[in-house]
Design a protein around this motif. Sequence first.
Motif, short mmCIF file in Angstrom:
data_model
loop_
_atom_site.label_atom_id
_atom_site.label_comp_id
_atom_site.label_asym_id
_atom_site.label_seq_id
_atom_site.Cartn_x
_atom_site.Cartn_y
_atom_site.Cartn_z
N PRO A 159 7.32 24.92 7.20
CA PRO A 159 7.64 23.55 6.81
C PRO A 159 6.39 22.78 6.38
N LYS A 160 6.57 21.91 5.41
CA LYS A 160 5.47 21.09 4.92
C LYS A 160 5.93 19.63 4.96
N VAL A 161 5.12 18.77 5.59
CA VAL A 161 5.43 17.35 5.68
C VAL A 161 4.21 16.57 5.23
N GLU A 162 4.43 15.58 4.37
CA GLU A 162 3.35 14.72 3.91
C GLU A 162 3.65 13.27 4.28
N TYR A 163 2.59 12.52 4.56
CA TYR A 163 2.71 11.11 4.91
C TYR A 163 1.93 10.28 3.90
N SER A 164 2.50 9.12 3.56
CA SER A 164 1.83 8.18 2.67
C SER A 164 2.25 6.77 3.07
N LEU A 165 1.51 5.79 2.60
CA LEU A 165 1.86 4.40 2.87
C LEU A 165 3.01 3.97 1.97
N SER A 166 3.93 3.22 2.52
CA SER A 166 5.00 2.62 1.71
C SER A 166 4.45 1.36 1.06
N GLU A 167 5.25 0.72 0.22
CA GLU A 167 4.82 -0.56 -0.37
C GLU A 167 4.52 -1.56 0.73
N ARG A 168 5.36 -1.57 1.74
CA ARG A 168 5.16 -2.48 2.88
C ARG A 168 3.85 -2.15 3.60
N GLY A 169 3.57 -0.88 3.78
CA GLY A 169 2.32 -0.47 4.41
C GLY A 169 1.11 -0.85 3.57
N LEU A 170 1.22 -0.65 2.26
CA LEU A 170 0.13 -1.04 1.37
C LEU A 170 -0.15 -2.53 1.44
N SER A 171 0.89 -3.32 1.70
CA SER A 171 0.72 -4.78 1.71
C SER A 171 -0.11 -5.26 2.89
N ILE A 172 -0.28 -4.45 3.92
CA ILE A 172 -1.09 -4.87 5.07
C ILE A 172 -2.54 -4.39 4.97
N ILE A 173 -2.85 -3.54 4.00
CA ILE A 173 -4.21 -3.03 3.85
C ILE A 173 -5.22 -4.17 3.61
N PRO A 174 -4.90 -5.21 2.83
CA PRO A 174 -5.87 -6.31 2.70
C PRO A 174 -6.22 -6.96 4.05
N VAL A 175 -5.26 -7.00 4.97
CA VAL A 175 -5.54 -7.54 6.31
C VAL A 175 -6.53 -6.63 7.03
N LEU A 176 -6.33 -5.32 6.94
CA LEU A 176 -7.25 -4.38 7.58
C LEU A 176 -8.63 -4.46 6.93
N ASN A 177 -8.68 -4.65 5.61
CA ASN A 177 -9.96 -4.81 4.91
C ASN A 177 -10.69 -6.07 5.38
N MET A 178 -9.94 -7.15 5.59
CA MET A 178 -10.54 -8.39 6.09
C MET A 178 -11.10 -8.18 7.50
N MET A 179 -10.41 -7.39 8.32
CA MET A 179 -10.92 -7.09 9.66
C MET A 179 -12.23 -6.31 9.57
#
Length: 119
Positions: free
Chosen positions: A82-102
């Motif tokens: 089995p192969k499983v991949e993970y990526s950020l959703s649009e919603r997940g991408l929208s919080i990255i600027p908050v993490l960058n500010m931190m």
Amino acid sequence: MRETCVPTGVELKDTSFGYTLSVIGGKYKMIIMYWLSENEVMRFNELKRCIGTIPFKTLSIMLKDLETDGLIIRKEFPQIPPKVEYSLSERGLSIIPVLNMMCEWGEKNRLSALEALQR
């Protein structure tokens, strides 16, 4: 005058701030999201190697929580093994600027905090 995130008399869990903390809080969720933002798509073992100290079961739980909250996408490929991949959703991408500010806040304040400890 700016309205407060946690008004007097309101429990933290019942506020937008409390909701945000519940979604990204904990020791590993922000780290997982950081690695996914840096690499776009990652497999379980890649995440485990990048984080290093996270137990297998904890990573599994954190990924399920992030998926349930709609912050990451889990894509399973029907193959053997089995192969499983993970990526950020649009919603997940929208919080990255908050993490960058931190991160920026940490860069500005980390050295002064270390200097204060050495005095």
